[in-house]
Write a protein that holds these residues in place. Structure first.
Motif, PDB file in Angstrom:
ATOM      1  N   GLY A   1       2.674  23.621 -29.825  1.00 11.57           N
ATOM      2  CA  GLY A   1       3.832  23.738 -28.268  1.00 11.57           C
ATOM      3  C   GLY A   1       3.230  24.126 -26.880  1.00 11.57           C
ATOM      4  N   ARG A   2       2.129  22.740 -26.699  1.00  9.93           N
ATOM      5  CA  ARG A   2       1.346  22.275 -25.779  1.00  9.93           C
ATOM      6  C   ARG A   2       2.649  21.370 -24.540  1.00  9.93           C
ATOM      7  N   ILE A   3       2.907  20.755 -25.355  1.00  7.22           N
ATOM      8  CA  ILE A   3       3.729  20.141 -24.494  1.00  7.22           C
ATOM      9  C   ILE A   3       5.052  20.716 -23.944  1.00  7.22           C
ATOM     10  N   LEU A   4       5.720  21.449 -24.475  1.00  4.72           N
ATOM     11  CA  LEU A   4       6.764  22.030 -24.721  1.00  4.72           C
ATOM     12  C   LEU A   4       6.871  23.206 -23.310  1.00  4.72           C
ATOM     13  N   ALA A   5       5.334  23.785 -22.916  1.00  9.91           N
ATOM     14  CA  ALA A   5       4.709  24.229 -22.333  1.00  9.91           C
ATOM     15  C   ALA A   5       4.425  24.028 -21.022  1.00  9.91           C
ATOM     16  N   CYS A   6       3.849  22.505 -21.069  1.00 10.66           N
ATOM     17  CA  CYS A   6       4.062  21.483 -19.816  1.00 10.66           C
ATOM     18  C   CYS A   6       4.961  21.512 -18.482  1.00 10.66           C
ATOM     19  N   PHE A   7       5.996  21.297 -19.525  1.00 10.93           N
ATOM     20  CA  PHE A   7       7.987  20.584 -18.958  1.00 10.93           C
ATOM     21  C   PHE A   7       7.976  21.954 -18.633  1.00 10.93           C
ATOM     22  N   GLN A   8       7.797  23.042 -19.369  1.00  7.23           N
ATOM     23  CA  GLN A   8       7.886  24.888 -18.254  1.00  7.23           C
ATOM     24  C   GLN A   8       6.920  24.372 -16.977  1.00  7.23           C
ATOM     25  N   ALA A   9       6.179  24.538 -17.380  1.00  2.48           N
ATOM     26  CA  ALA A   9       4.894  24.515 -15.764  1.00  2.48           C
ATOM     27  C   ALA A   9       5.670  23.582 -15.258  1.00  2.48           C
ATOM     28  N   HIS A  10       5.977  22.445 -15.134  1.00  3.15           N
ATOM     29  CA  HIS A  10       6.993  21.939 -14.143  1.00  3.15           C
ATOM     30  C   HIS A  10       8.389  21.286 -14.170  1.00  3.15           C
ATOM     31  N   LYS A  11       8.903  22.771 -14.492  1.00  2.00           N
ATOM     32  CA  LYS A  11      10.317  22.359 -14.298  1.00  2.00           C
ATOM     33  C   LYS A  11      11.288  22.138 -13.626  1.00  2.00           C
ATOM     34  N   ASP A  12      10.493  22.079 -12.434  1.00  2.00           N
ATOM     35  CA  ASP A  12      11.053  22.052 -10.940  1.00  2.00           C
ATOM     36  C   ASP A  12      11.037  20.413 -10.767  1.00  2.00           C
ATOM     37  N   GLU A  13      10.418  19.672 -11.890  1.00  2.00           N
ATOM     38  CA  GLU A  13       9.498  18.498 -11.561  1.00  2.00           C
ATOM     39  C   GLU A  13      10.391  17.357 -12.400  1.00  2.00           C
ATOM     40  N   VAL A  14      10.916  18.091 -13.718  1.00  2.00           N
ATOM     41  CA  VAL A  14      11.496  16.994 -14.358  1.00  2.00           C
ATOM     42  C   VAL A  14      13.272  16.745 -14.214  1.00  2.00           C
ATOM     43  N   SER A  15      13.086  16.176 -14.627  1.00  2.44           N
ATOM     44  CA  SER A  15      14.428  14.697 -14.230  1.00  2.44           C
ATOM     45  C   SER A  15      16.025  15.818 -14.500  1.00  2.44           C
ATOM     46  N   PRO A  16      16.741  15.524 -14.967  1.00  2.00           N
ATOM     47  CA  PRO A  16      17.778  16.537 -14.366  1.00  2.00           C
ATOM     48  C   PRO A  16      18.116  16.557 -16.183  1.00  2.00           C
ATOM     49  N   ASP A  17      18.284  14.941 -16.388  1.00  2.00           N
ATOM     50  CA  ASP A  17      18.727  14.596 -18.208  1.00  2.00           C
ATOM     51  C   ASP A  17      17.262  15.571 -18.629  1.00  2.00           C
ATOM     52  N   CYS A  18      16.370  15.688 -18.768  1.00  2.00           N
ATOM     53  CA  CYS A  18      15.080  16.291 -19.540  1.00  2.00           C
ATOM     54  C   CYS A  18      15.819  17.917 -19.231  1.00  2.00           C
ATOM     55  N   ARG A  19      15.205  18.481 -18.285  1.00  2.00           N
ATOM     56  CA  ARG A  19      15.788  19.707 -17.523  1.00  2.00           C
ATOM     57  C   ARG A  19      17.083  20.419 -19.094  1.00  2.00           C
ATOM     58  N   ASP A  20      17.666  19.767 -18.868  1.00  2.00           N
ATOM     59  CA  ASP A  20      19.249  19.810 -19.434  1.00  2.00           C
ATOM     60  C   ASP A  20      18.950  19.812 -21.261  1.00  2.00           C
ATOM     61  N   ALA A  21      17.832  19.138 -21.591  1.00  2.00           N
ATOM     62  CA  ALA A  21      17.542  18.709 -23.135  1.00  2.00           C
ATOM     63  C   ALA A  21      16.527  19.877 -23.716  1.00  2.00           C
ATOM     64  N   LEU A  22      15.953  19.836 -22.109  1.00  2.00           N
ATOM     65  CA  LEU A  22      15.652  21.357 -22.985  1.00  2.00           C
ATOM     66  C   LEU A  22      16.172  22.488 -23.223  1.00  2.00           C
ATOM     67  N   SER A  23      16.649  22.813 -21.747  1.00  2.00           N
ATOM     68  CA  SER A  23      18.085  24.258 -22.115  1.00  2.00           C
ATOM     69  C   SER A  23      18.419  24.234 -23.544  1.00  2.00           C
ATOM     70  N   ARG A  24      18.140  23.697 -24.291  1.00  2.00           N
ATOM     71  CA  ARG A  24      19.053  23.416 -25.189  1.00  2.00           C
ATOM     72  C   ARG A  24      18.018  23.909 -26.283  1.00  2.00           C
ATOM     73  N   VAL A  25      16.689  23.723 -25.670  1.00  2.00           N
ATOM     74  CA  VAL A  25      16.070  24.183 -26.771  1.00  2.00           C
ATOM     75  C   VAL A  25      15.435  25.392 -26.888  1.00  2.00           C
ATOM     76  N   LYS A  26      15.351  26.298 -29.079  1.00  2.00           N
ATOM     77  CA  LYS A  26      15.236  27.232 -29.122  1.00  2.00           C
ATOM     78  C   LYS A  26      13.140  27.959 -29.382  1.00  2.00           C
ATOM     79  N   ASN A  27      13.328  28.581 -28.653  1.00  2.00           N
ATOM     80  CA  ASN A  27      11.868  28.607 -28.746  1.00  2.00           C
ATOM     81  C   ASN A  27      11.793  29.640 -29.565  1.00  2.00           C
TER      82      ASN A  27
END
Length: 77
Positions: free
Chosen positions: A51-77
């Motif tokens: 889960g380290r990559i998803l944790a990295c995206f979470q740590a940089h949630k304000d820096e990811v692109s809108p499309d990526c943020r949208d896709a990540l919002s649908r990931v069930k943790n």
């Protein structure tokens, strides 16, 4: 002598791991597709797995692109 041979092998393994960072089954295809550039920009130094990559995206949630943020919002943790 052994150390001088080990360093290139370690570098090769690290490169292969980063190139296959999205190869794991735990990251949905939509995230792989929409977050590829964000991964390269923000998380390419993160070792895949656990889960380290998803944790990295979470740590940089304000820096990811809108499309990526949208896709990540649908990931069930």
């Amino acid at each position: 002598m052994r150390l001088s041979l080990s360093l290139p092998l370690i570098a090769l393994c690290a490169f292969a791991a980063s190139a296959q960072a999205f190869a794991g089954n735990q990251i949905p295809d939509e995230v792989k597709e929409k977050c590829k550039a964000d991964y390269s920009r923000l998380c390419s130094g993160v070792m895949p797995g656990g889960g380290r990559i998803l944790a990295c995206f979470q740590a940089h949630k304000d820096e990811v692109s809108p499309d990526c943020r949208d896709a990540l919002s649908r990931v069930k943790n």
